[in-house]
Motif scaffolding. Structure first.
Motif, PDB file in Angstrom:
ATOM      1  N   GLU A 121       0.812  -1.233   0.000  1.00 31.41           N
ATOM      2  CA  GLU A 121       0.000   0.000   0.000  1.00 31.41           C
ATOM      3  C   GLU A 121       0.836   1.270   0.000  1.00 31.41           C
ATOM      4  N   THR A 122       2.156   1.166   0.296  1.00 30.95           N
ATOM      5  CA  THR A 122       2.981   2.381   0.391  1.00 30.95           C
ATOM      6  C   THR A 122       4.332   2.266  -0.329  1.00 30.95           C
ATOM      7  N   GLY A 123       4.840   1.056  -0.480  1.00 30.67           N
ATOM      8  CA  GLY A 123       6.191   0.869  -1.010  1.00 30.67           C
ATOM      9  C   GLY A 123       7.252   0.923   0.077  1.00 30.67           C
ATOM     10  N   ASN A 124       6.839   1.125   1.328  1.00 35.65           N
ATOM     11  CA  ASN A 124       7.797   1.242   2.430  1.00 35.65           C
ATOM     12  C   ASN A 124       8.052  -0.108   3.112  1.00 35.65           C
ATOM     13  N   LEU A 125       9.191  -0.191   3.801  1.00 43.44           N
ATOM     14  CA  LEU A 125       9.571  -1.381   4.556  1.00 43.44           C
ATOM     15  C   LEU A 125       8.450  -1.789   5.519  1.00 43.44           C
ATOM     16  N   ASN A 126       8.135  -3.096   5.513  1.00 43.69           N
ATOM     17  CA  ASN A 126       7.091  -3.609   6.402  1.00 43.69           C
ATOM     18  C   ASN A 126       7.713  -4.003   7.742  1.00 43.69           C
ATOM     19  N   PRO A 127       7.375  -3.315   8.837  1.00 40.27           N
ATOM     20  CA  PRO A 127       7.991  -3.634  10.136  1.00 40.27           C
ATOM     21  C   PRO A 127       7.770  -5.086  10.545  1.00 40.27           C
ATOM     22  N   ALA A 128       6.679  -5.684  10.093  1.00 35.38           N
ATOM     23  CA  ALA A 128       6.366  -7.066  10.480  1.00 35.38           C
ATOM     24  C   ALA A 128       7.288  -8.079   9.804  1.00 35.38           C
ATOM     25  N   ASP A 129       8.068  -7.650   8.824  1.00 33.63           N
ATOM     26  CA  ASP A 129       8.927  -8.600   8.103  1.00 33.63           C
ATOM     27  C   ASP A 129      10.414  -8.446   8.463  1.00 33.63           C
ATOM     28  N   ILE A 130      10.691  -7.720   9.543  1.00 32.82           N
ATOM     29  CA  ILE A 130      12.090  -7.437   9.892  1.00 32.82           C
ATOM     30  C   ILE A 130      12.657  -8.447  10.885  1.00 32.82           C
ATOM     31  N   GLU A 131      11.928  -8.651  11.987  1.00 33.85           N
ATOM     32  CA  GLU A 131      12.536  -9.268  13.168  1.00 33.85           C
ATOM     33  C   GLU A 131      13.066 -10.683  12.907  1.00 33.85           C
ATOM     34  N   HIS A 132      12.335 -11.479  12.109  1.00 30.80           N
ATOM     35  CA  HIS A 132      12.790 -12.858  11.881  1.00 30.80           C
ATOM     36  C   HIS A 132      14.030 -12.910  10.981  1.00 30.80           C
ATOM     37  N   ARG A 133      14.425 -11.760  10.427  1.00 28.02           N
ATOM     38  CA  ARG A 133      15.633 -11.717   9.588  1.00 28.02           C
ATOM     39  C   ARG A 133      16.878 -11.282  10.376  1.00 28.02           C
ATOM     40  N   ILE A 134      16.699 -10.935  11.634  1.00 28.27           N
ATOM     41  CA  ILE A 134      17.822 -10.461  12.448  1.00 28.27           C
ATOM     42  C   ILE A 134      18.698 -11.647  12.862  1.00 28.27           C
ATOM     43  N   THR A 135      20.011 -11.493  12.663  1.00 31.72           N
ATOM     44  CA  THR A 135      20.990 -12.516  13.075  1.00 31.72           C
ATOM     45  C   THR A 135      22.035 -11.819  13.950  1.00 31.72           C
ATOM     46  N   PRO A 136      22.975 -12.586  14.529  1.00 32.49           N
ATOM     47  CA  PRO A 136      24.037 -11.927  15.317  1.00 32.49           C
ATOM     48  C   PRO A 136      24.859 -10.925  14.485  1.00 32.49           C
ATOM     49  N   ARG A 137      24.789 -11.027  13.147  1.00 35.76           N
ATOM     50  CA  ARG A 137      25.566 -10.113  12.292  1.00 35.76           C
ATOM     51  C   ARG A 137      24.804  -8.838  11.927  1.00 35.76           C
ATOM     52  N   THR A 138      23.528  -8.801  12.227  1.00 34.57           N
ATOM     53  CA  THR A 138      22.735  -7.623  11.847  1.00 34.57           C
ATOM     54  C   THR A 138      23.208  -6.406  12.633  1.00 34.57           C
ATOM     55  N   LYS A 139      23.507  -5.320  11.911  1.00 33.12           N
ATOM     56  CA  LYS A 139      23.993  -4.105  12.575  1.00 33.12           C
ATOM     57  C   LYS A 139      23.000  -2.954  12.446  1.00 33.12           C
ATOM     58  N   ALA A 140      22.258  -2.937  11.322  1.00 36.08           N
ATOM     59  CA  ALA A 140      21.441  -1.745  11.061  1.00 36.08           C
ATOM     60  C   ALA A 140      20.179  -2.107  10.286  1.00 36.08           C
ATOM     61  N   ILE A 141      19.190  -1.220  10.408  1.00 32.61           N
ATOM     62  CA  ILE A 141      18.004  -1.265   9.553  1.00 32.61           C
ATOM     63  C   ILE A 141      18.041   0.018   8.734  1.00 32.61           C
ATOM     64  N   MET A 142      17.954  -0.141   7.423  1.00 30.66           N
ATOM     65  CA  MET A 142      17.890   1.061   6.569  1.00 30.66           C
ATOM     66  C   MET A 142      16.474   1.190   6.012  1.00 30.66           C
ATOM     67  N   VAL A 143      15.878   2.350   6.199  1.00 30.67           N
ATOM     68  CA  VAL A 143      14.531   2.572   5.671  1.00 30.67           C
ATOM     69  C   VAL A 143      14.576   3.623   4.565  1.00 30.67           C
ATOM     70  N   VAL A 144      13.665   3.484   3.623  1.00 30.48           N
ATOM     71  CA  VAL A 144      13.523   4.455   2.535  1.00 30.48           C
ATOM     72  C   VAL A 144      12.093   4.985   2.588  1.00 30.48           C
ATOM     73  N   HIS A 145      11.941   6.279   2.596  1.00 32.89           N
ATOM     74  CA  HIS A 145      10.587   6.859   2.610  1.00 32.89           C
ATOM     75  C   HIS A 145      10.149   6.989   1.154  1.00 32.89           C
ATOM     76  N   TRP A 146       9.453   5.958   0.669  1.00 31.43           N
ATOM     77  CA  TRP A 146       9.195   5.888  -0.763  1.00 31.43           C
ATOM     78  C   TRP A 146       8.351   7.073  -1.256  1.00 31.43           C
ATOM     79  N   GLY A 147       8.892   7.797  -2.214  1.00 27.95           N
ATOM     80  CA  GLY A 147       8.185   8.935  -2.788  1.00 27.95           C
ATOM     81  C   GLY A 147       8.054  10.117  -1.840  1.00 27.95           C
TER      82      GLY A 147
END
Ligand SMILES: *Cc1c(COP(=O)(O)O)cnc(C)c1O
Length: 385
Positions: A121-147
């Motif tokens: 609905e927006t083209g923006n990062l879905n917060p619900a799809d982030i957490e299960h991708r986090i590993t011990p190597r994850t350092k940052a989340i980059m977001v883009v404000h689409w449009g």
């Protein structure tokens, strides 16, 4: 209001008889040429008092925290990752709905972009799809404000806080946007802006990096100029600046003639933003009930910077052709960048991104667009495709 924002040059044509109505226009304030000429005549062309004045005005007029003016938005993204300490082996979770620059800088620092899905609905990062991708190597989340439409920053910051991650905003589209009453550029650990030629405030090429923490902001200023702290490196009697380089710096600063253009273009910026908002209201009112067309769905707690006007459409190629035949440009703006070999190739499991790729379309939105042209475009769309 609008008379504060003299819109230079001729208005684009209304109908198909001449050149089509363009997607973008580069805005150059009528006083810009004089202001840039004064810098050229002074022969002080490098980073100086106009860069400082530009930074001061970005803070004063748009609420940016500690903005450091740089030579591009890509430099801002790269320096943000460097100062955040993202390096070899690290992972950065991000949305594919962006320009390649966002993920290129991740690769440049030796880290890996990990793509998460977007909201259709927006083209923006879905917060619900982030957490299960986090590993011990994850350092940052980059977001883009689409449009220019702000992401769900509260939800994303909560995840970052829980897992001790840095939030970097690619706000290349979002200068002037607000989220829950706060300006974009004042919220996350790092916010990166672009002043490239078709962005809504341009210095030709340029960018800004806002680090919320004052110590990190000082590091940004030092490392944008080779890693030398100019304020604390006096020039000695023999003519040599005294410093000890302790880490890697870059030649990323803006220069004074670009800052002169930026300062001129800041004049009337809020009025031009209001004009974009009015055009978008007109589009939304006119296109809200068109069969085969689905508008993006904004929330009332944030205000877009309205760099793009996008939506979803059925039979997209027919739509583009129908508009082109009547003198209106319609365009896809960036397929999900994960498809690039450098970033590992297309991820079929990102269902919303793939659906977004198939149906997204953007129509003209820029400072020169008139209400008559917007009405004409709405009318053309109502005629069908
Ligand atoms: C324009 C843009 C950039 C890069 O900015 P430059 O100033 O051209 O380096 C980065 N990310 C996004 C989303 C952009 O649109």
């Amino acid at each position: 209001m609008l008379d504060q924002a003299p819109l230079s040059s001729v208005a684009p044509p209304l109908a198909a008889a001449s050149a089509p109505i363009a997607m973008f226009a580069t805005y150059v304030h009528p006083e810009a040429a004089d202001r840039v000429r004064a810098v050229l005549e002074s022969t002080f062309l490098s980073e100086g008092k106009l860069v400082r004045e530009f930074e001061t005005q970005l803070s004063a007029q748009l609420g940016l925290r500690h903005p450091a003016a740089l030579n591009s938005g890509t430099s801002a993204l790269h320096l943000a990752l460097e100062v955040a300490g993202v390096g070899p082996g690290d992972e950065v979770i991000m949305a594919p709905q962006t320009f390649i620059a966002s993920a290129l800088v991740v690769v440049q620092v030796g880290a890996r972009p990990v793509f998460a899905d977007i909201q259709y609905e927006t083209g923006n990062l879905n917060p619900a799809d982030i957490e299960h991708r986090i590993t011990p190597r994850t350092k940052a989340i980059m977001v883009v404000h689409w449009g220019g439409y702000p992401c769900d920053l509260a939800e994303i910051q909560a995840i970052a806080t829980r897992h001790n991650l840095v939030v970097v905003e690619d706000a290349a589209h979002a200068l002037g946007a607000t989220y829950q009453g706060q300006p974009i550029g004042s919220i996350s650990d790092f916010t990166c802006f672009s002043f490239q030629a078709i962005k809504h405030l341009t210095t030709g090429d340029g960018g800004a990096l806002c680090a919320r923490d004052p110590h990190q902001a000082r590091e940004v200023f030092r490392r944008r100029w080779f890693g030398i702290d100019r304020a604390h490196s006096p020039v000695s009697e023999i003519g040599e600046r005294e410093y000890d380089l302790t880490d890697v710096g870059y030649k990323y600063h803006l220069n004074d003639y670009a800052a002169a253009l930026g300062l001129a273009n800041l004049e009337g910026f809020q009025a031009r933003l209001a004009h974009r908002r009015a055009m978008v209201q007109q589009y939304r009112a006119g296109l809200g009930r068109v069969a085969g067309l689905q508008l993006f769905q904004p929330q009332p707690d944030r205000e877009s910077a309205h760099w793009l006007f996008g939506f979803h459409v059925e039979n997209r190629l027919a739509f583009i052709r129908a508009l082109r035949a009547k003198g209106v440009t319609a365009s896809v703006v960036h397929d999900g960048i994960d498809h690039n070999t450098l970033f590992g190739g297309k991820r079929p499991e990102l269902v919303n991104q793939r659906q977004f790729d198939a149906t997204q379309i953007h129509i003209p939105l820029h400072d020169h667009l008139s209400a008559e042209q917007a009405e004409y475009i709405i009318d053309v769309i109502h005629q069908g495709w």
